[in-house]
Design an enzyme around this catalytic site. Structure first.
Site, short mmCIF file in Angstrom:
data_model
loop_
_atom_site.label_atom_id
_atom_site.label_comp_id
_atom_site.label_asym_id
_atom_site.label_seq_id
_atom_site.Cartn_x
_atom_site.Cartn_y
_atom_site.Cartn_z
N TYR A 29 -1.88 0.27 10.80
CA TYR A 29 -1.89 -0.22 9.43
C TYR A 29 -0.62 0.16 8.69
CZ TYR A 29 -3.47 -1.08 4.65
OH TYR A 29 -3.57 -1.53 3.36
N SER B 289 0.86 -1.18 0.00
CA SER B 289 0.00 0.00 0.00
C SER B 289 0.89 1.23 0.00
CB SER B 289 -0.89 0.01 1.26
OG SER B 289 -1.49 1.27 1.45
#
Length: 250
Positions: free
Chosen positions: A150, A137
Site C-alpha cells: 500500500y 495518504s
C-alpha cells in the site's frame, strides 16, 4: 464558501467513505456532479441523496473508464481521484502478489487512466481552470511493517501528482494531493476481507478522522481563487503522530 452553479465535478469511488462524503459536500456547494464506482446500486443511493448522475466505473478496466468518460460533458472543472484502497497487511517475505497487483491497478494505474481520459475535458473546464484532486495518504511519505504494498502505491500517487504539476505548468489545470491519516470508513474492513473485529481494532481507543472531515478539506482546496494551487495537504487526527504512532486511551 462560494456557491457554484455552473461548475462540473467528477468523483470516483463515490459509493462510500470519502468519495460519498465529498460528493454530498460538493452538492451543497452547487456543483453539477457525476459520480462513479463499481457498486452501482449503492452509487445510485448516493446520487439520489445529492442530485448527482451515477455512472458505473471500474478504474482498473480501460473499457469501463472509456464508457464512463464518454457520458460526461465536454468540459469538467474538477476531478476527484478517490478510487483505491488497501489489501492485506503481510510483510514483504509473505506478500500476496495478487493483492499488490490489484492495489497498483486501482491506486496508481487507475488514477492515471482516469486522469488521462479526462485531460481534454479539464482543459475545457467551464470555469476556465480545471482541477485534479488526488487522494493520497500519509502512507505516501511514511512506511510501516506490513504496509509495503500500500505504501508503495501511495508513494507512486505522490510521484504522479508532482509530475502532473511539472508537465502541466502553464496550462489551466491545478493539481492537489490530499494525504489523510486514519479515517474511519470501510477502508480497514476491505483491507481485512470483511473482518469487522480486526477492522474496528485499527481505531480502538482513539478518535479517527471522518469522511466528512476530508470532504471539508477537499471543498476548501477546490474553492480557492483560480490563481491559488494547494499542492499538498496532510490531515491527521489529533491522536496520530505517524502512520504507526497513535495515542489510545484504552
Amino acid at each position: 464558501m462560494k456557491i457554484m452553479h455552473d461548475k462540473i465535478a467528477v468523483v470516483t469511488g463515490a459509493s462510500s467513505g470519502i468519495g460519498e462524503a465529498t460528493a454530498k459536500a460538493l452538492s451543497k456547494l452547487g456543483y453539477r456532479l457525476y459520480i462513479g464506482a463499481r457498486r452501482l446500486d449503492r452509487l445510485q443511493e448516493v446520487a439520489a441523496a445529492c442530485g448527482a448522475t451515477a455512472l458505473h466505473l471500474d478504474v482498473t478496466d480501460a473499457e469501463s473508464v472509456e464508457a464512463f468518460v464518454s457520458a460526461l460533458p465536454d468540459g469538467v472543472d474538477i476531478l476527484i481521484n478517490n478510487a483505491g484502497g488497501a489489501l492485506g497487511l503481510e510483510r514483504i517475505a509473505e506478500f500476496r502478489e495478487a493483492d499488490w497487483l490489484a492495489m497498483y491497478q486501482s491506486n496508481v494505474i487507475g488514477l492515471a487512466r482516469v486522469t488521462k481520459a479526462l485531460y481534454p475535458r479539464l482543459l475545457a473546464a467551464p470555469g476556465g481552470v480545471g482541477h485534479v484532486v488526488n487522494l493520497g495518504s500519509i502512507a505516501g511519505f511514511e512506511t510501516y511493517p506490513g504496509g509495503a504494498g500500500y505504501t508503495a502505491c501511495k508513494h507512486a500517487v505522490r510521484a504522479l501528482s508532482d509530475t502532473m504539476r511539472l508537465e502541466w505548468l502553464g496550462q489551466p489545470i491545478r493539481v492537489t494531493e490530499i494525504d489523510p491519516g486514519f479515517v474511519e470508513t470501510e477502508f480497514s474492513l476491505v483491507r481485512f476481507s470483511g473482518d469487522v473485529e480486526r477492522a474496528a481494532g485499527v481505531y480502538a481507543g482513539m478518535a479517527p478522522l471522518t469522511a466528512a472531515d476530508i470532504a471539508d478539506v477537499i471543498c476548501w482546496t477546490v474553492t480557492r481563487p483560480a490563481h491559488v494551487n494547494i499542492d499538498l495537504m496532510v490531515v491527521r487526527p489529533l491522536d496520530q503522530a505517524r502512520v504507526d504512532k497513535v495515542y489510545r486511551r484504552n
